[in-house]
Scaffold this motif. Sequence first.
Motif, mmCIF file in Angstrom:
data_model
loop_
_atom_site.group_PDB
_atom_site.id
_atom_site.type_symbol
_atom_site.label_atom_id
_atom_site.label_comp_id
_atom_site.label_asym_id
_atom_site.label_seq_id
_atom_site.Cartn_x
_atom_site.Cartn_y
_atom_site.Cartn_z
ATOM 1 N N GLY A 1 0.831 -0.569 0.011
ATOM 2 C CA GLY A 1 0.357 0.206 -0.172
ATOM 3 C C GLY A 1 0.762 0.926 -0.179
ATOM 4 O O GLY A 1 0.718 2.084 -0.564
ATOM 5 N N TRP A 2 2.167 1.437 1.086
ATOM 6 C CA TRP A 2 2.780 2.297 1.374
ATOM 7 C C TRP A 2 3.298 2.030 -0.446
ATOM 8 O O TRP A 2 3.788 3.359 -1.082
ATOM 9 C CB TRP A 2 4.100 1.810 1.846
ATOM 10 C CG TRP A 2 4.804 3.203 2.137
ATOM 11 C CD1 TRP A 2 5.733 3.422 0.948
ATOM 12 C CD2 TRP A 2 5.156 4.106 2.816
ATOM 13 N NE1 TRP A 2 7.246 4.514 1.358
ATOM 14 C CE2 TRP A 2 6.358 5.238 2.618
ATOM 15 C CE3 TRP A 2 3.883 5.107 3.178
ATOM 16 C CZ2 TRP A 2 6.830 6.221 2.590
ATOM 17 C CZ3 TRP A 2 5.095 5.983 3.974
ATOM 18 C CH2 TRP A 2 5.496 6.818 3.500
ATOM 19 N N ALA A 3 4.011 1.474 -1.263
ATOM 20 C CA ALA A 3 4.473 1.422 -2.870
ATOM 21 C C ALA A 3 2.951 2.221 -3.472
ATOM 22 O O ALA A 3 3.709 2.938 -4.269
ATOM 23 C CB ALA A 3 5.217 0.411 -3.270
ATOM 24 N N ARG A 4 2.150 2.550 -3.268
ATOM 25 C CA ARG A 4 1.382 2.312 -4.602
ATOM 26 C C ARG A 4 1.084 3.656 -4.296
ATOM 27 O O ARG A 4 0.823 4.470 -4.858
ATOM 28 C CB ARG A 4 0.111 1.180 -4.786
ATOM 29 C CG ARG A 4 0.025 0.033 -4.813
ATOM 30 C CD ARG A 4 -0.991 -0.815 -5.382
ATOM 31 N NE ARG A 4 -2.358 -0.803 -3.720
ATOM 32 C CZ ARG A 4 -2.200 -1.635 -2.870
ATOM 33 N NH1 ARG A 4 -1.393 -2.595 -3.399
ATOM 34 N NH2 ARG A 4 -2.928 -1.227 -2.200
ATOM 35 N N TRP A 5 0.943 4.431 -2.908
ATOM 36 C CA TRP A 5 0.446 5.714 -2.636
ATOM 37 C C TRP A 5 1.605 6.272 -3.536
ATOM 38 O O TRP A 5 1.156 7.747 -3.644
ATOM 39 C CB TRP A 5 -0.003 5.321 -1.245
ATOM 40 C CG TRP A 5 0.329 7.158 -1.164
ATOM 41 C CD1 TRP A 5 -1.043 8.006 -0.834
ATOM 42 C CD2 TRP A 5 0.623 7.201 0.418
ATOM 43 N NE1 TRP A 5 -0.576 8.558 -0.610
ATOM 44 C CE2 TRP A 5 0.082 9.149 0.136
ATOM 45 C CE3 TRP A 5 1.616 7.830 1.560
ATOM 46 C CZ2 TRP A 5 0.597 10.095 1.331
ATOM 47 C CZ3 TRP A 5 2.568 8.600 1.832
ATOM 48 C CH2 TRP A 5 2.094 9.545 1.955
ATOM 49 N N ARG A 6 3.385 6.242 -2.835
ATOM 50 C CA ARG A 6 3.964 6.946 -2.897
ATOM 51 C C ARG A 6 4.066 7.244 -4.353
ATOM 52 O O ARG A 6 4.339 7.737 -5.527
ATOM 53 C CB ARG A 6 5.275 6.160 -2.463
ATOM 54 C CG ARG A 6 5.422 6.676 -0.984
ATOM 55 C CD ARG A 6 5.576 7.765 -0.140
ATOM 56 N NE ARG A 6 6.767 8.320 -0.393
ATOM 57 C CZ ARG A 6 6.905 9.782 0.397
ATOM 58 N NH1 ARG A 6 5.315 10.431 0.690
ATOM 59 N NH2 ARG A 6 7.956 10.360 0.305
ATOM 60 N N SER A 7 3.841 5.964 -5.207
ATOM 61 C CA SER A 7 3.834 5.817 -6.681
ATOM 62 C C SER A 7 2.710 7.066 -7.440
ATOM 63 O O SER A 7 3.474 7.835 -8.118
ATOM 64 C CB SER A 7 3.969 4.438 -7.150
ATOM 65 O OG SER A 7 3.308 4.413 -8.903
ATOM 66 N N GLY A 8 1.867 6.926 -6.441
ATOM 67 C CA GLY A 8 0.747 7.659 -7.268
ATOM 68 C C GLY A 8 0.741 9.171 -6.850
ATOM 69 O O GLY A 8 0.324 10.506 -7.576
ATOM 70 N N GLN A 9 2.093 9.646 -6.195
ATOM 71 C CA GLN A 9 2.835 10.804 -5.579
ATOM 72 C C GLN A 9 3.742 11.463 -6.715
ATOM 73 O O GLN A 9 4.070 12.590 -6.626
ATOM 74 C CB GLN A 9 3.015 10.561 -4.393
ATOM 75 C CG GLN A 9 2.344 10.867 -2.923
ATOM 76 C CD GLN A 9 2.133 11.560 -1.662
ATOM 77 O OE1 GLN A 9 2.802 10.405 -1.328
ATOM 78 N NE2 GLN A 9 1.501 12.147 -0.819
ATOM 79 N N GLY A 10 3.404 10.386 -7.269
ATOM 80 C CA GLY A 10 5.021 11.073 -8.056
ATOM 81 C C GLY A 10 6.951 10.616 -8.147
ATOM 82 O O GLY A 10 7.634 11.251 -8.300
ATOM 83 N N GLU A 11 6.235 9.758 -6.529
ATOM 84 C CA GLU A 11 7.362 9.737 -6.238
ATOM 85 C C GLU A 11 7.593 7.486 -5.957
ATOM 86 O O GLU A 11 6.852 7.087 -5.527
ATOM 87 C CB GLU A 11 7.693 10.332 -4.973
ATOM 88 C CG GLU A 11 7.360 10.878 -3.955
ATOM 89 C CD GLU A 11 7.205 12.009 -2.996
ATOM 90 O OE1 GLU A 11 6.652 12.858 -2.681
ATOM 91 O OE2 GLU A 11 7.635 11.362 -1.643
#
Length: 240
Positions: free
Chosen positions: A230-240
């Motif tokens: 979940g952390w990886a998907r969220w951070r990826s969605g933020q462009g990071e």
Amino acid sequence: MTQPSDRTDAALVLFSGGQDSATCLAWALARYARVETIGFDYGQRHAVELSCRAPLRAGLAGLRDWGARLGPDHLIDLTAGIGALGATAMTAEQAIVMTDEGLPNTFVPGRNLLFLTYAAALAWRRGLRRIVAGVCETDYSGYPDCRDDTIKAMQLPLNLGMQRRFVLETPLMWRDKAATWALADRLGGAPLVSLIVEGTHTCYLGDRTRRHDWGYGCAACPACDLRAGGWARWRSGQGE
């Protein structure tokens, strides 16, 4: 005995010390004028989560105006009751595997049903109408007592048996772990996200020796997998 008034602007949050319950506590603090918490010691293998509760409450009290809203904490000892029902990988040193029934052996039968019953009994005495739980069936370990149908069904006997109008609230029910991180960010920004990363505990094995971007844990058990993914998907969605 004088009964406390029914405070519709107050809530009781099932607060374990984990990511989901901490996010739910922040969610309740953002909505209600008075919020109390309840936790359970049931002999869980990751009992370290209980030691996270007080620091997390203190950290949340320091955010926004939440300190004025945060009421008492209640810790209930269920070690004798749940332990007597038999060991699972959540309560004993066992390898975590799937059972023949298609459930992980971390499933503790009836655990959340007991938690809600005890929470409702406390809410009855404290005059609290809203009971908030961090259960979810979108991105979860497959436990049947976390499902929406179970929670909706549970509300009726609690109301009938205690002659109250409890509302069981599940703000994470239809959110995956990425959306749960995003919710924390919306509620409290970087300070709340940082508090959840550093202060909450999710790992079923109780490992707080290894620090990852998403927090502490073994990085191998189902709970760590969900949190890290979940952390990886969220951070990826933020462009990071």
